[in-house]
Design a protein around this motif. Structure first.
Motif: not given
Length: 447
Positions: A243-246, A249-251, A253-259, A283-289
């Motif tokens: 559940q934590r991984t899902a 992963a969902s968060v 994915h949702d963050l990568r779309t606006p990025l 780049d830093e935000m993507e690395h953090m995700i």
């Protein structure tokens, strides 16, 4: 001689006792059985065998005394023939006179001294003349001789007339019964211990992140209850991890779309002064995700396989070179281990990235341990981490900015992920001072 204190004896005894449940359970069964066997055997020989032997010896001595006195009353050949005939028919004794002979000087004693002592005491108390005997000259007979003026009256008696010869049968049956009882006990103990060992193996495999099928609990009721509780706990933990991984992963994915939209708009926008800074922030935000997701997911579902340690260090070395640091690799070409490749690569990449970010020289090395495992070390010539902050460095989201400015690009999960990977393999990571002057991170993995 000075006696040791009770505490010292207790520690010495504790070190000598078995440490495994199998050994201790076996000791619980074997020790009382051995004590019982020794006690019963001692009681049998002390109370029964010696008593019977003493009575037999006393009876035989009485027969010898009768034959000697009967001959002394009438020392003729005719009387000796009558005595010999009666002794043979009624007492199973062979009586003969050796005229002019004397008693031997040497004594023949048997391996069990109590037999000779018992017979000697009986003969001395019942026979008034000088007497000599041997319990070893003939295996099945006892040779007894009495001195007379005419010579030596020799009596050959069956051994069972003087000794309880069937005592060994009792001891043999006692040992056979003991072995049978111990065999049955060992089978039952082994079955119970095997159930606990199976539970321990499942717990250890789960701790290493290995996914195994559910097993059917068996053994004693308490062991089955513990195994069922473990299986239920494992299922709950696995559901929580999934559940934590899902969720992450969902968060992610949702963050990568606006990025991605921001990155596209930034690429299409006309050049402006803050474009480079904004691109760096993205780049830093993507690395953090990526780091958040890697820390939450791990590589628990990955199957282990035999990999070359030299290949793993070569990949990590390339990452160090791309970061602009000088790298030195020292590893035997034939060194290999059963590992989860992706998770180990991630751990080495994190350690190598930290070393390259804070030093100009990085050393990657690996060696086989005498215990059968392997050790992989990552060293740098940077500022290092104070000894009292080593454990703090492994805490998730710990950056140690004042001492090392660690994880300047990340969020403080590099060492936490690396230790989690090492421990999931059954090993660990330790930090120390490097010969290069900076930090030394050592991964120790079991063989």
């Amino acid at each position: 001689m000075r006696l040791l204190p009770a505490g010292v004896w207790a520690r010495v005894l504790k070190r000598r006792l078995p440490t495994s449940l199998w050994g201790r359970s076996l000791l619980i069964i074997v020790l009382p059985v051995l004590v019982m066997q020794v006690a019963v055997t001692w009681a049998f020989f002390d109370m029964h065998w010696q008593t019977v032997t003493a009575r037999l010896s006393d009876g035989l001595a009485g027969d010898i005394a009768w034959a000697s006195e009967s001959y002394a009353d009438d020392p003729t050949r005719e009387n000796l023939a009558i005595i010999a005939d009666r002794a043979q028919r009624s007492m199973s004794l062979s009586v003969d006179l050796r005229e002019g002979d004397v008693l031997p000087d040497e004594r023949h004693r048997g391996p069990i001294g109590v037999v000779d002592r018992t017979l000697e005491d009986a003969l001395r108390s019942r026979v008034d003349r000088p007497v000599w005997f041997s319990t070893t000259q003939y295996p099945a007979y006892v040779d007894i001789r009495v001195q007379h003026p005419e010579g030596v009256l020799r009596v050959i008696a069956p051994r069972e007339r003087a000794v309880a010869t069937q005592a060994h049968i009792f001891v043999v049956w006692l040992f056979i019964a003991t072995i049978l009882l111990m065999g049955v006990a060992i089978l039952f103990i082994r079955n119970q211990v095997r159930a606990i060992e199976r539970l321990a193996e499942a717990a250890e495999a789960f701790g290493r992140g290995e996914t195994r099928e559910r097993f059917k609990p068996h053994g004693a009721r308490e062991v089955r209850a513990a195994a069922k509780a473990f299986l239920d706990m494992r299922d709950r933990i696995q559901r929580h991890i999934e559940q934590r991984t899902a969720l992450l992963a969902s968060v992610s994915h949702d963050l990568r779309t606006p990025l991605t939209r921001l990155r596209l708009e930034l690429a299409l926008a006309p050049p402006f002064k803050r474009a480079a800074a904004m691109k760096g922030d993205l780049d830093e935000m993507e690395h953090m995700i990526d780091e958040y997701l890697a820390f939450a997911r791990g590589e628990a579902g990955e199957a282990a396989q035999t990999v070359s340690i030299a290949d793993l260090l070569a990949v990590a070395g390339e990452d160090v070179r791309r970061a602009g640091a000088e790298v030195e690799i020292s590893v035997p070409e034939d060194l290999s281990a059963s590992l989860r490749p992706l998770s180990i690569k991630r751990a080495l990449a994190n350690l190598a990235a930290n070393a390259a970010a804070h030093g100009e020289r990085v050393r990657l090395a690996a060696r086989a341990l005498p215990s059968g495992g392997i050790e992989i070390t990552v060293e740098d010539d940077g500022p290092g981490i104070p000894d009292d902050m080593h454990e703090e460095a492994f805490r998730p989201f710990s950056r140690l900015d004042e001492s090392r400015n660690q994880n300047r690009k990340g969020v403080g999960l590099g060492l936490a992920i690396a230790r989690d990977v090492a421990r999931s393999h059954g090993g660990d990571i330790t930090l120390g001072r490097s010969d290069l002057g900076g930090l030394r991170a050592a991964i120790r993995l079991p063989g």
